[in-house]
Design a protein around this motif. Structure first.
Motif, PDB file in Angstrom:
ATOM      1  N   MET A  44       0.847  -1.179   0.000  1.00  0.00           N
ATOM      2  CA  MET A  44       0.000   0.000   0.000  1.00  0.00           C
ATOM      3  C   MET A  44       0.889   1.238   0.000  1.00  0.00           C
ATOM      4  O   MET A  44       1.900   1.286   0.675  1.00  0.00           O
ATOM      5  CB  MET A  44      -0.902  -0.010   1.236  1.00  0.00           C
ATOM      6  N   THR A  45       0.489   2.228  -0.769  1.00  0.00           N
ATOM      7  CA  THR A  45       1.202   3.498  -0.860  1.00  0.00           C
ATOM      8  C   THR A  45       0.312   4.605  -0.308  1.00  0.00           C
ATOM      9  O   THR A  45      -0.886   4.613  -0.539  1.00  0.00           O
ATOM     10  CB  THR A  45       1.579   3.803  -2.323  1.00  0.00           C
ATOM     11  N   ILE A  46       0.938   5.522   0.415  1.00  0.00           N
ATOM     12  CA  ILE A  46       0.227   6.640   1.005  1.00  0.00           C
ATOM     13  C   ILE A  46       0.682   7.935   0.341  1.00  0.00           C
ATOM     14  O   ILE A  46       1.876   8.196   0.249  1.00  0.00           O
ATOM     15  CB  ILE A  46       0.518   6.759   2.525  1.00  0.00           C
ATOM     16  N   GLU A  47      -0.272   8.715  -0.100  1.00  0.00           N
ATOM     17  CA  GLU A  47      -0.016  10.073  -0.589  1.00  0.00           C
ATOM     18  C   GLU A  47      -0.379  11.010   0.565  1.00  0.00           C
ATOM     19  O   GLU A  47      -1.500  10.995   1.061  1.00  0.00           O
ATOM     20  CB  GLU A  47      -0.895  10.353  -1.804  1.00  0.00           C
ATOM     21  N   TYR A  60     -10.474   6.005 -10.079  1.00  0.00           N
ATOM     22  CA  TYR A  60      -9.286   5.370 -10.650  1.00  0.00           C
ATOM     23  C   TYR A  60      -8.935   4.079  -9.921  1.00  0.00           C
ATOM     24  O   TYR A  60      -9.060   3.998  -8.694  1.00  0.00           O
ATOM     25  CB  TYR A  60      -8.098   6.342 -10.628  1.00  0.00           C
ATOM     26  N   PRO A  61      -8.482   3.075 -10.691  1.00  0.00           N
ATOM     27  CA  PRO A  61      -8.063   1.817 -10.068  1.00  0.00           C
ATOM     28  C   PRO A  61      -6.945   2.073  -9.063  1.00  0.00           C
ATOM     29  O   PRO A  61      -6.061   2.896  -9.293  1.00  0.00           O
ATOM     30  CB  PRO A  61      -7.541   0.985 -11.253  1.00  0.00           C
ATOM     31  N   GLY A  62      -7.015   1.376  -7.957  1.00  0.00           N
ATOM     32  CA  GLY A  62      -5.979   1.485  -6.941  1.00  0.00           C
ATOM     33  C   GLY A  62      -6.327   2.413  -5.794  1.00  0.00           C
ATOM     34  O   GLY A  62      -5.720   2.342  -4.732  1.00  0.00           O
ATOM     35  N   PHE A  63      -7.308   3.296  -5.998  1.00  0.00           N
ATOM     36  CA  PHE A  63      -7.731   4.173  -4.905  1.00  0.00           C
ATOM     37  C   PHE A  63      -8.391   3.317  -3.836  1.00  0.00           C
ATOM     38  O   PHE A  63      -9.284   2.524  -4.123  1.00  0.00           O
ATOM     39  CB  PHE A  63      -8.716   5.222  -5.415  1.00  0.00           C
ATOM     40  N   TRP A  69      -3.489   4.298  -1.557  1.00  0.00           N
ATOM     41  CA  TRP A  69      -3.475   3.674  -2.883  1.00  0.00           C
ATOM     42  C   TRP A  69      -2.964   2.238  -2.758  1.00  0.00           C
ATOM     43  O   TRP A  69      -2.081   1.966  -1.951  1.00  0.00           O
ATOM     44  CB  TRP A  69      -2.553   4.442  -3.827  1.00  0.00           C
ATOM     45  N   GLU A  70      -3.477   1.367  -3.612  1.00  0.00           N
ATOM     46  CA  GLU A  70      -2.982  -0.011  -3.616  1.00  0.00           C
ATOM     47  C   GLU A  70      -1.508  -0.042  -3.997  1.00  0.00           C
ATOM     48  O   GLU A  70      -0.706  -0.715  -3.345  1.00  0.00           O
ATOM     49  CB  GLU A  70      -3.802  -0.886  -4.572  1.00  0.00           C
ATOM     50  N   THR A  71      -1.148   0.672  -5.078  1.00  0.00           N
ATOM     51  CA  THR A  71       0.248   0.707  -5.510  1.00  0.00           C
ATOM     52  C   THR A  71       0.610   2.118  -5.973  1.00  0.00           C
ATOM     53  O   THR A  71      -0.260   2.895  -6.367  1.00  0.00           O
ATOM     54  CB  THR A  71       0.526  -0.251  -6.697  1.00  0.00           C
ATOM     55  N   PHE A  72       1.890   2.400  -5.934  1.00  0.00           N
ATOM     56  CA  PHE A  72       2.405   3.672  -6.434  1.00  0.00           C
ATOM     57  C   PHE A  72       2.122   3.800  -7.929  1.00  0.00           C
ATOM     58  O   PHE A  72       1.760   4.875  -8.411  1.00  0.00           O
ATOM     59  CB  PHE A  72       3.911   3.746  -6.155  1.00  0.00           C
ATOM     60  N   GLU A  73       2.266   2.714  -8.659  1.00  0.00           N
ATOM     61  CA  GLU A  73       2.056   2.740 -10.108  1.00  0.00           C
ATOM     62  C   GLU A  73       0.619   3.114 -10.467  1.00  0.00           C
ATOM     63  O   GLU A  73       0.386   3.862 -11.425  1.00  0.00           O
ATOM     64  CB  GLU A  73       2.428   1.382 -10.719  1.00  0.00           C
ATOM     65  N   GLN A  74      -0.341   2.610  -9.700  1.00  0.00           N
ATOM     66  CA  GLN A  74      -1.732   2.958  -9.973  1.00  0.00           C
ATOM     67  C   GLN A  74      -1.987   4.442  -9.695  1.00  0.00           C
ATOM     68  O   GLN A  74      -2.683   5.107 -10.459  1.00  0.00           O
ATOM     69  CB  GLN A  74      -2.664   2.088  -9.130  1.00  0.00           C
ATOM     70  N   TRP A  75      -1.437   4.934  -8.630  1.00  0.00           N
ATOM     71  CA  TRP A  75      -1.571   6.360  -8.296  1.00  0.00           C
ATOM     72  C   TRP A  75      -0.986   7.209  -9.424  1.00  0.00           C
ATOM     73  O   TRP A  75      -1.600   8.160  -9.906  1.00  0.00           O
ATOM     74  CB  TRP A  75      -0.895   6.613  -6.966  1.00  0.00           C
ATOM     75  N   GLN A  76       0.209   6.852  -9.872  1.00  0.00           N
ATOM     76  CA  GLN A  76       0.901   7.635 -10.888  1.00  0.00           C
ATOM     77  C   GLN A  76       0.316   7.474 -12.288  1.00  0.00           C
ATOM     78  O   GLN A  76       0.648   8.246 -13.183  1.00  0.00           O
ATOM     79  CB  GLN A  76       2.386   7.264 -10.899  1.00  0.00           C
ATOM     80  N   ARG A  84       5.371  10.802  -0.018  1.00  0.00           N
ATOM     81  CA  ARG A  84       4.915   9.457  -0.339  1.00  0.00           C
ATOM     82  C   ARG A  84       5.445   8.516   0.730  1.00  0.00           C
ATOM     83  O   ARG A  84       6.611   8.602   1.124  1.00  0.00           O
ATOM     84  CB  ARG A  84       5.438   9.055  -1.713  1.00  0.00           C
ATOM     85  N   TYR A  85       4.580   7.634   1.190  1.00  0.00           N
ATOM     86  CA  TYR A  85       4.959   6.636   2.186  1.00  0.00           C
ATOM     87  C   TYR A  85       4.504   5.266   1.727  1.00  0.00           C
ATOM     88  O   TYR A  85       3.587   5.150   0.919  1.00  0.00           O
ATOM     89  CB  TYR A  85       4.298   6.924   3.544  1.00  0.00           C
TER      90      TYR A  85
END
Length: 100
Positions: A1-4, A33-36, A57-64, A93-94
């Motif tokens: 999991m990625t945190i914004e 969006y996917p991953g939110f 976010w599920e992943t950094f890639e999905q967020w980006q 980002r965490y």
């Protein structure tokens, strides 16, 4: 999991409107969006000008993967609705290392 993690300075008189307009514009936009996963908005009882947003976010890639032009469009709408009463102070980002 990625945190914004976003920290804003907001005119104290506009803080509640900032939270409201964010919930009307940004949260529905991001949630499509996917991953939110979810979003939290923190306000400080000690500093009325501080607002922190924590977006999961599920992943950094999905967020980006969110298109830059779509982000720009929503930011423009938000800025038009709010005016010059806020400033983004920090963006970090965490990664979740451990969750109990």
């Amino acid at each position: 999991m990625t945190i914004e993690w976003l920290k804003f300075r907001v005119s104290p008189d506009s803080r509640e409107r900032f939270v409201q307009v964010d919930a009307e514009l940004w949260t529905p936009f991001l949630s499509q969006y996917p991953g939110f996963i979810s979003k939290e908005v923190w306000i400080s009882p000690d500093d009325l000008s501080e607002v922190v947003q924590v977006i999961y976010w599920e992943t950094f890639e999905q967020w980006q993967a969110i298109p830059a032009e779509a982000l720009d469009r929503v930011e423009t709408q938000f800025a038009e609705a709010m005016g010059d009463v806020y400033e983004l102070l920090e963006s970090k980002r965490y990664q979740v290392r451990k969750r109990n």
